[in-house]
Design a protein around this motif. Structure first.
Motif, PDB file in Angstrom:
ATOM      1  N   MET A   1       0.858  -1.180   0.000  1.00  0.00           N
ATOM      2  CA  MET A   1       0.000   0.000   0.000  1.00  0.00           C
ATOM      3  C   MET A   1       0.895   1.230   0.000  1.00  0.00           C
ATOM      4  O   MET A   1       1.783   1.390   0.816  1.00  0.00           O
ATOM      5  CB  MET A   1      -0.906  -0.019   1.227  1.00  0.00           C
ATOM      6  N   ALA A   2       0.686   2.152  -0.954  1.00  0.00           N
ATOM      7  CA  ALA A   2       1.525   3.338  -1.094  1.00  0.00           C
ATOM      8  C   ALA A   2       1.247   4.333   0.012  1.00  0.00           C
ATOM      9  O   ALA A   2       0.119   4.452   0.507  1.00  0.00           O
ATOM     10  CB  ALA A   2       1.303   3.977  -2.460  1.00  0.00           C
ATOM     11  N   ILE A   3       2.326   5.036   0.364  1.00  0.00           N
ATOM     12  CA  ILE A   3       2.207   6.053   1.414  1.00  0.00           C
ATOM     13  C   ILE A   3       1.701   7.331   0.761  1.00  0.00           C
ATOM     14  O   ILE A   3       2.213   7.773  -0.272  1.00  0.00           O
ATOM     15  CB  ILE A   3       3.566   6.276   2.098  1.00  0.00           C
ATOM     16  N   LYS A   4       0.704   7.942   1.379  1.00  0.00           N
ATOM     17  CA  LYS A   4       0.095   9.135   0.807  1.00  0.00           C
ATOM     18  C   LYS A   4       1.072  10.321   0.853  1.00  0.00           C
ATOM     19  O   LYS A   4       1.914  10.441   1.757  1.00  0.00           O
ATOM     20  CB  LYS A   4      -1.186   9.485   1.561  1.00  0.00           C
ATOM     21  N   ASP A   5       0.879  11.199  -0.151  1.00  0.00           N
ATOM     22  CA  ASP A   5       1.742  12.377  -0.229  1.00  0.00           C
ATOM     23  C   ASP A   5       1.532  13.310   0.949  1.00  0.00           C
ATOM     24  O   ASP A   5       2.477  13.975   1.411  1.00  0.00           O
ATOM     25  CB  ASP A   5       1.475  13.125  -1.529  1.00  0.00           C
ATOM     26  N   ALA A   6       0.332  13.402   1.465  1.00  0.00           N
ATOM     27  CA  ALA A   6       0.062  14.290   2.605  1.00  0.00           C
ATOM     28  C   ALA A   6       0.834  13.830   3.832  1.00  0.00           C
ATOM     29  O   ALA A   6       1.369  14.635   4.614  1.00  0.00           O
ATOM     30  CB  ALA A   6      -1.423  14.337   2.902  1.00  0.00           C
ATOM     31  N   VAL A   7       0.955  12.488   3.998  1.00  0.00           N
ATOM     32  CA  VAL A   7       1.703  11.950   5.145  1.00  0.00           C
ATOM     33  C   VAL A   7       3.191  12.274   5.001  1.00  0.00           C
ATOM     34  O   VAL A   7       3.863  12.671   5.961  1.00  0.00           O
ATOM     35  CB  VAL A   7       1.480  10.439   5.246  1.00  0.00           C
ATOM     36  N   LEU A   8       3.654  12.127   3.762  1.00  0.00           N
ATOM     37  CA  LEU A   8       5.070  12.431   3.548  1.00  0.00           C
ATOM     38  C   LEU A   8       5.372  13.913   3.759  1.00  0.00           C
ATOM     39  O   LEU A   8       6.447  14.283   4.261  1.00  0.00           O
ATOM     40  CB  LEU A   8       5.484  12.010   2.131  1.00  0.00           C
ATOM     41  N   ALA A   9       4.438  14.786   3.364  1.00  0.00           N
ATOM     42  CA  ALA A   9       4.640  16.219   3.560  1.00  0.00           C
ATOM     43  C   ALA A   9       4.688  16.561   5.047  1.00  0.00           C
ATOM     44  O   ALA A   9       5.508  17.375   5.501  1.00  0.00           O
ATOM     45  CB  ALA A   9       3.542  17.003   2.863  1.00  0.00           C
ATOM     46  N   GLN A  10       3.747  15.952   5.811  1.00  0.00           N
ATOM     47  CA  GLN A  10       3.772  16.208   7.261  1.00  0.00           C
ATOM     48  C   GLN A  10       5.077  15.683   7.889  1.00  0.00           C
ATOM     49  O   GLN A  10       5.642  16.291   8.787  1.00  0.00           O
ATOM     50  CB  GLN A  10       2.564  15.537   7.916  1.00  0.00           C
ATOM     51  N   LEU A  11       5.545  14.533   7.380  1.00  0.00           N
ATOM     52  CA  LEU A  11       6.777  13.961   7.896  1.00  0.00           C
ATOM     53  C   LEU A  11       7.970  14.878   7.606  1.00  0.00           C
ATOM     54  O   LEU A  11       8.861  15.068   8.453  1.00  0.00           O
ATOM     55  CB  LEU A  11       6.988  12.582   7.257  1.00  0.00           C
ATOM     56  N   ALA A  12       7.992  15.487   6.431  1.00  0.00           N
ATOM     57  CA  ALA A  12       9.082  16.393   6.083  1.00  0.00           C
ATOM     58  C   ALA A  12       9.104  17.614   6.995  1.00  0.00           C
ATOM     59  O   ALA A  12      10.167  18.105   7.393  1.00  0.00           O
ATOM     60  CB  ALA A  12       8.954  16.814   4.615  1.00  0.00           C
ATOM     61  N   VAL A  13       7.888  18.125   7.343  1.00  0.00           N
ATOM     62  CA  VAL A  13       7.832  19.287   8.237  1.00  0.00           C
ATOM     63  C   VAL A  13       8.361  18.922   9.616  1.00  0.00           C
ATOM     64  O   VAL A  13       9.114  19.681  10.246  1.00  0.00           O
ATOM     65  CB  VAL A  13       6.383  19.815   8.316  1.00  0.00           C
ATOM     66  N   ILE A  49      13.250  11.419   2.624  1.00  0.00           N
ATOM     67  CA  ILE A  49      12.796  12.720   3.114  1.00  0.00           C
ATOM     68  C   ILE A  49      13.827  13.339   4.066  1.00  0.00           C
ATOM     69  O   ILE A  49      14.109  14.541   4.009  1.00  0.00           O
ATOM     70  CB  ILE A  49      11.428  12.563   3.815  1.00  0.00           C
ATOM     71  N   ALA A  50      14.469  12.551   4.952  1.00  0.00           N
ATOM     72  CA  ALA A  50      15.422  13.074   5.944  1.00  0.00           C
ATOM     73  C   ALA A  50      16.808  13.291   5.353  1.00  0.00           C
ATOM     74  O   ALA A  50      17.657  13.935   5.969  1.00  0.00           O
ATOM     75  CB  ALA A  50      15.514  12.139   7.139  1.00  0.00           C
ATOM     76  N   GLY A  51      17.075  12.774   4.147  1.00  0.00           N
ATOM     77  CA  GLY A  51      18.393  12.907   3.553  1.00  0.00           C
ATOM     78  C   GLY A  51      19.424  12.025   4.220  1.00  0.00           C
ATOM     79  O   GLY A  51      20.604  12.380   4.246  1.00  0.00           O
ATOM     80  N   ALA A  52      19.012  10.881   4.772  1.00  0.00           N
ATOM     81  CA  ALA A  52      19.918   9.946   5.432  1.00  0.00           C
ATOM     82  C   ALA A  52      20.011   8.674   4.607  1.00  0.00           C
ATOM     83  O   ALA A  52      19.235   8.446   3.671  1.00  0.00           O
ATOM     84  CB  ALA A  52      19.445   9.646   6.851  1.00  0.00           C
ATOM     85  N   SER A  53      20.941   7.830   4.954  1.00  0.00           N
ATOM     86  CA  SER A  53      21.080   6.561   4.245  1.00  0.00           C
ATOM     87  C   SER A  53      20.090   5.546   4.800  1.00  0.00           C
ATOM     88  O   SER A  53      19.698   5.614   5.974  1.00  0.00           O
ATOM     89  CB  SER A  53      22.505   6.032   4.380  1.00  0.00           C
TER      90      SER A  53
END
Length: 698
Positions: A1-13, A49-53
């Motif tokens: 199941m794909a992760i929604k873009d809204a969740v990823l945006a909140q995670l980036a913030v 999103i975090a820029g980590a490995s």
């Protein structure tokens, strides 16, 4: 199941706000927590999103799933984590490093670091050479961890202290208090470092427009011997907090030092202390005011006679001149006042000294002293004994008083209070020596002899001055730096010496100059006389003492000869243990060998042949070669001591010792041996009495 873009945006913030405030371990666990909440694909999404490995996020997930004990507060890794230290990887590294830098310098004595700068780079290179691979940064860290730091030399060692050091300090302090309580002047004197006027660098800095420093020469040695000299000699009044500095241009002699004190007294001292009857001078132990210099004491005696004051001098012990008040109450402020400023001329130096002030009220007066103070001036023993000098019972060489009594001298040329009268006294002696009975020629003949080499004398003087200056004259010749003797005087002294009237020592003592002044005069003038074919015939006169020469000029009576029959008396078989014939054969066999041996040794020491006028030249030896053999035979038989032989032959103990040293190996080489004498004489009277007793008929 794909992760929604809204969740990823909140995670980036959340990551943007939270991650900068977390340490390494906290960030890893926070990312792992979000990845577990997202489920499948969470590790990749969080890492992007975090820029980590992804491995970092996955490692955090493993840590959360494994659980385990919490780390201590402040730690982000478990103990034992990370790279091992250099000392753990190489246990011999630290001992090797300490062996290089510790004061006793343990380790390889042939290490190049024993004689060079121990920088971090050199230490690292040396350790690597010994098999300990290490970087300069690690070397610096290890040194700091073991209590090392960069340190300069500390000036704390004063060397061997004089046993009377503290006692002299207390005595000087007590004398200063006594004089100041009585209202008498107390001054501190010394000479400051010589300066060379010119556009030369001077330490220190001063405010100037940005980018406009004072331009000076790159190297001060460019000036070389051509440069003039400025000699500041100071007088500091302890009670009045005033200073006087005379800037000399000739030489730092005792006459210059006392002349400065005289000028201070005439300009300031007698005004500040009109009722003074005594003067206390504190000075160091060396320089122009050295406690050993006769000239210093003679000039002070003349000053005491002129002023009517008793002058007391207290010298600081050797090596303690920094305690003299003038050093840190006057000279240090002068140095601070002219810092960063080139001393371009004597006028600049005088003005810079005179403008020196302090907030405590120091006032300084400076003057230029252009008078001549020649080197080589000496004080005779007779005049020194006549000085009104009273040494104190405690450390009399450092503490003494010169009373204001008139100078009484037995010399025909009593020196006066300054350079002018000293020249006049020397002139009287030269006029006295200009006697036809001594020179063997009339005044007209002497003038004729003087005129012939006069141009060559002047040319030689100019050549010598050119060599000393390092270049041509920069101003016309004047009276400044005038030599002690004129051309005619130099001819006169050389004639007296070549005629064997007296040795150079007698001339130096009568004229009150040093041997180093007389010897070059005679050497140079003798060469000129030889070049002009001037013949000088020796005279039968010979004076070994100034009193003998003065007595002859006054009365015409020649001094009695001595030691004429002495060697014949010492050849007595009762003393030598051998017949006169055998002794004569021994002397004839050894004397030439001894003379050749001595001449060969001295030729090696000189590295060149003898100069005219030395051994076998103008004057006969003090003790002849046959007499050296005779003295050694007597000493070999233990007839008397070396002191007795020195007294009998009228030479000093070192001359007799040299004779023993030269002849004794020759006696040993010949197998010479005689039984010792039955009695050893310890006085010359006893030995001569024994000779007289053997001559009396039984």
């Amino acid at each position: 199941m794909a992760i929604k873009d809204a969740v990823l945006a909140q995670l980036a913030v959340r990551f943007e706000v939270l991650l900068p405030h977390l340490n390494e371990r906290q960030r890893r666990l926070a990312l792992a927590t979000e990845a577990r909440l997202l489920g499948h694909g969470g590790v990749r999404a969080v890492a992007r999103i975090a820029g980590a490995s992804e491995s970092t996020v996955r490692r955090g997930v493993f840590e959360l799933e494994a659980g385990g004990e919490l780390l201590a507060e402040g730690r982000i890794r478990r103990p034992g984590g990370g790279r091992k230290t250099a000392t753990e990887l190489d246990p011999g590294l630290l001992p090797a490093l300490l062996g290089l830098v510790e004061p006793d310098e343990r380790g390889d004595p042939m290490s190049p670091l024993r004689w060079t700068t121990k920088s971090l780079r050199r230490l690292a290179a040396e350790l690597t050479r010994r098999g300990h691979r290490v970087s300069p940064v690690t070397v610096g860290r290890l040194l700091r961890e073991n209590g090392f730091s960069l340190q300069a030399n500390a000036k704390t060692l004063e060397g061997d202290q004089h046993p009377d050091r503290d006692a002299q300090f207390h005595y000087i302090n007590d004398q200063v208090k006594v004089f100041q309580a009585a209202g008498e002047p107390v001054i501190s004197v010394d000479a400051k470092k010589k300066e060379m006027p010119g556009q030369l660098p001077n330490t220190g800095r001063e405010w100037r427009p940005k980018g406009e420093p004072v331009r000076v020469e790159d190297h001060s040695f460019f000036t070389g011997p051509k440069g003039e000299t400025a000699i500041p000699y100071g007088v500091y009044d302890l009670a009045a907090d005033t200073g006087w500095v005379s800037v000399g241009v000739d030489h730092n002699t005792s006459a210059f030092a006392v002349a400065t004190i005289r000028r201070w007294w005439q300009a300031r001292g007698q005004l500040d202390y009109p009722a003074a009857t005594r003067l206390l001078i504190t000075a160091d132990a060396g320089g122009s005011n050295s406690y050993r210099y006769r000239g210093w004491k003679a000039e002070l005696a003349a000053l005491a006679a002129d002023t009517g004051m008793a002058i007391t001098v207290c010298h600081f012990p050797p090596g303690t001149s920094k305690w003299n008040k003038i050093e840190h109450r006057l000279f240090s402020h002068i140095t601070m006042n002219w810092r960063g400023r080139p001393l371009t001329s004597h006028e600049v130096i005088v003005n810079a000294i005179a403008s020196t002030t302090t907030r405590s009220g120091l006032r300084v007066r400076a003057e230029l002293d252009t008078r001549s103070y020649p080197l080589g001036v000496a004080i005779s023993k007779a005049r020194m004994k006549a000085l009104p000098l009273e040494p104190y019972k405690a450390r009399g060489s450092w503490n003494y008083t010169l009373h204001p009594a008139p100078l009484i001298t037995t010399e025909p040329s009593p020196p006066g209070s300054g350079p002018t009268s000293a020249v006049q006294g020397r002139r009287k002696v030269l006029d006295m020596l200009d006697d036809p009975g001594l020179t063997g020629m009339s005044a007209t003949e002497l003038d004729d002899v003087t005129a012939r080499p006069a141009p060559a004398q002047e040319a030689e003087r100019e050549r010598r001055c050119f060599q000393q200056r390092g270049g041509p004259r920069r101003k016309a010749a004047a009276d400044h730096g005038k030599p002690l003797f004129t051309g005619r005087d130099r001819i006169l002294l050389t004639l007296l010496y070549l005629r064997q009237v007296c040795p150079q020592r007698v001339l130096a003592e009568m004229l009150e100059v040093t041997d180093r002044v007389i010897s070059p005069v005679i050497t140079e003038t003798r060469r000129l006389l030889d070049g002009h074919k001037v013949k000088v015939e020796p005279t039968t006169l010979l004076f070994t003492d100034p009193d003998q020469l003065i007595g002859f000029l006054d009365t015409g009576v020649l001094p009695a000869r001595s030691r004429t029959s002495l060697p014949e008396e010492l050849c007595d078989p009762a003393l030598t243990g051998m017949s006169r014939t055998d002794l004569q054969e021994l002397i004839e066999r050894l004397a030439p060998r001894q003379a050749a041996f001595v001449e060969g040794r001295r030729h090696t020491q000189r590295g060149r042949p003898r100069q005219p006028g030395t051994r076998g030249g103008v004057f006969a030896q003090k003790i002849t070669d046959p007499e050296r053999v005779l003295a050694t035979v007597l000493f070999h038989r233990r007839v008397c001591t070396g002191e007795v032989l020195a007294e009998l032959f009228r030479v000093n103990r070192s001359t007799i010792g040299n004779a023993f040293r030269d002849v004794r190996p020759l006696l040993d080489a010949d197998g010479f041996h005689l039984p010792p004498a039955p009695f050893k004489h310890h006085t010359a009277e006893s030995l001569l009495a024994s000779i007289a007793a053997t001559k009396q008929p039984s």
